[in-house]
Write a protein that holds these residues in place. Structure first.
Motif, PDB file in Angstrom:
ATOM      1  N   ALA A 111      41.425  46.671  52.738  1.00 37.85           N
ATOM      2  CA  ALA A 111      42.634  47.566  52.810  1.00 37.85           C
ATOM      3  C   ALA A 111      43.619  46.712  52.319  1.00 37.85           C
ATOM      4  O   ALA A 111      43.857  45.425  52.340  1.00 37.85           O
ATOM      5  CB  ALA A 111      43.117  47.901  54.185  1.00 37.85           C
ATOM      6  N   ASP A 115      50.631  45.639  57.647  1.00 39.06           N
ATOM      7  CA  ASP A 115      50.026  45.793  59.107  1.00 39.06           C
ATOM      8  C   ASP A 115      50.559  47.138  59.650  1.00 39.06           C
ATOM      9  O   ASP A 115      49.573  48.015  60.375  1.00 39.06           O
ATOM     10  CB  ASP A 115      50.670  45.106  60.143  1.00 39.06           C
ATOM     11  N   GLN A 117      51.186  49.963  57.701  1.00 37.92           N
ATOM     12  CA  GLN A 117      50.414  51.051  57.206  1.00 37.92           C
ATOM     13  C   GLN A 117      49.148  51.167  57.619  1.00 37.92           C
ATOM     14  O   GLN A 117      48.446  52.315  58.092  1.00 37.92           O
ATOM     15  CB  GLN A 117      50.538  50.692  55.564  1.00 37.92           C
ATOM     16  N   ILE A 118      48.390  49.956  57.985  1.00 39.93           N
ATOM     17  CA  ILE A 118      47.241  50.135  58.380  1.00 39.93           C
ATOM     18  C   ILE A 118      47.253  50.550  59.767  1.00 39.93           C
ATOM     19  O   ILE A 118      46.300  51.399  60.101  1.00 39.93           O
ATOM     20  CB  ILE A 118      46.523  48.721  58.192  1.00 39.93           C
ATOM     21  N   GLU A 119      48.125  50.291  60.742  1.00 38.03           N
ATOM     22  CA  GLU A 119      48.006  50.830  61.937  1.00 38.03           C
ATOM     23  C   GLU A 119      48.399  52.530  61.911  1.00 38.03           C
ATOM     24  O   GLU A 119      47.507  53.154  62.661  1.00 38.03           O
ATOM     25  CB  GLU A 119      49.187  50.239  62.830  1.00 38.03           C
ATOM     26  N   ALA A 121      47.446  54.534  59.459  1.00 40.62           N
ATOM     27  CA  ALA A 121      46.224  55.099  59.085  1.00 40.62           C
ATOM     28  C   ALA A 121      44.989  55.081  60.285  1.00 40.62           C
ATOM     29  O   ALA A 121      44.521  56.047  60.389  1.00 40.62           O
ATOM     30  CB  ALA A 121      45.694  54.323  57.932  1.00 40.62           C
ATOM     31  N   GLU A 122      45.012  54.097  60.894  1.00 42.00           N
ATOM     32  CA  GLU A 122      43.919  53.942  61.879  1.00 42.00           C
ATOM     33  C   GLU A 122      44.281  54.804  62.915  1.00 42.00           C
ATOM     34  O   GLU A 122      43.146  55.454  63.376  1.00 42.00           O
ATOM     35  CB  GLU A 122      44.069  52.538  62.485  1.00 42.00           C
ATOM     36  N   TYR A 125      43.111  58.045  61.543  1.00 45.56           N
ATOM     37  CA  TYR A 125      41.566  58.180  61.323  1.00 45.56           C
ATOM     38  C   TYR A 125      40.926  58.280  62.798  1.00 45.56           C
ATOM     39  O   TYR A 125      40.106  59.086  62.895  1.00 45.56           O
ATOM     40  CB  TYR A 125      41.187  56.851  60.804  1.00 45.56           C
ATOM     41  N   SER A 161      40.043  53.477  47.137  1.00 42.01           N
ATOM     42  CA  SER A 161      41.021  54.344  47.486  1.00 42.01           C
ATOM     43  C   SER A 161      41.517  55.425  46.636  1.00 42.01           C
ATOM     44  O   SER A 161      42.013  56.506  46.963  1.00 42.01           O
ATOM     45  CB  SER A 161      42.199  53.333  48.052  1.00 42.01           C
ATOM     46  N   VAL A 200      47.901  56.154  52.756  1.00 43.28           N
ATOM     47  CA  VAL A 200      47.542  55.171  53.685  1.00 43.28           C
ATOM     48  C   VAL A 200      46.146  55.213  54.283  1.00 43.28           C
ATOM     49  O   VAL A 200      45.340  54.244  54.694  1.00 43.28           O
ATOM     50  CB  VAL A 200      48.213  54.956  54.802  1.00 43.28           C
ATOM     51  N   ASP A 203      43.621  53.956  51.691  1.00 42.99           N
ATOM     52  CA  ASP A 203      43.570  52.534  51.715  1.00 42.99           C
ATOM     53  C   ASP A 203      42.807  51.859  52.907  1.00 42.99           C
ATOM     54  O   ASP A 203      42.022  50.830  52.887  1.00 42.99           O
ATOM     55  CB  ASP A 203      44.867  52.138  51.796  1.00 42.99           C
ATOM     56  N   TYR A 204      43.058  52.391  54.180  1.00 42.77           N
ATOM     57  CA  TYR A 204      42.269  52.008  55.319  1.00 42.77           C
ATOM     58  C   TYR A 204      40.955  52.408  55.144  1.00 42.77           C
ATOM     59  O   TYR A 204      40.228  51.264  55.583  1.00 42.77           O
ATOM     60  CB  TYR A 204      42.845  52.870  56.499  1.00 42.77           C
TER      61      TYR A 204
END
Length: 209
Positions: A111, A115, A117-119, A121-122, A125, A161, A200, A203-204
């Motif tokens: 990804a 951080d 953005q990843i959080e 997305a998680e 998800y 992505s 996002v 990307d994740y």
């Protein structure tokens, strides 16, 4: 929560009705002999295409890929660049191609978001967005993004992505309807996603393995 329940229910019923006895039974070696034209766009390894908006095929669930190839051949899934590519191929030919690509090692990636953005997305998800009736992606695609092969739900981990953004947007706008056999689940989920959430998430997903 209602959408999440419906998706889980349809997933369970579909898996029970389409168990391992109905899995595609392709010949990977025969599929490899037909795959040379495919490599022009999807790469010799099935995962390094000419354009990031082209899907990675390597490691994809055989059942899912067989069905998509059939729909493209039969005009049920309209992809301009694929027009005519599968004309004349039998169901067995398509099963063989699917088996070949399923046999290849899947692509891993990372990804690119920060951080936060990843959080974000998680959370979507794994938990969905309850107030917008967006179900958790992991309910059908597994926590690792590996999908559900018996049910025909695709592997999405490591997928480009750019490709995922295009597909989620198409589902949201009703331009892709290949989820009809599953009660329109993907369209139902995507309807609640904004452009930013799709970006996002895509990307994740690219970073899952």
């Amino acid at each position: 929560m209602q959408v999440r329940f419906e998706i889980l229910l349809v997933t369970l019923v579909w898996a029970l009705l389409t168990g391992s006895s109905a899995m595609a039974a392709g010949d990977a070696a025969a599929g490899e002999s037909q795959a040379a034209p495919c490599s022009a766009c999807h790469g010799a390894d099935g995962a390094t295409g000419l354009d990031p908006s082209y899907p990675n095929l390597a490691g994809q669930n055989e059942r899912y890929l067989t069905r998509q190839l059939q729909m493209i051949r039969d005009g049920q899934r309209d992809i301009a660049l694929m027009t005519g590519q599968l004309t004349g191929k039998s169901d067995q030919d398509l099963e063989n191609l699917a088996a070949y690509y399923a046999s290849l090692p899947g692509k891993t990636s990372q990804a690119q978001g920060d951080d936060a953005q990843i959080e974000r997305a998680e959370r979507i998800y794994r938990g969905g967005i309850a107030n917008k009736n967006v179900a958790a992606c992991s309910a059908c695609h597994a926590p690792t993004g590996g999908g559900n092969a018996p049910a025909g739900f695709p592997l999405i981990a490591g997928q480009s992505s750019a490709y995922t953004v295009v597909q989620l947007t198409a589902y949201r706008e009703g331009l892709r309807t290949t989820d009809e056999a599953y009660g329109g689940m993907m369209r139902g989920v995507a309807q609640g996603l904004t452009d930013g959430e799709i970006e996002v998430l895509a990307d994740y997903i690219q970073g899952l393995y």
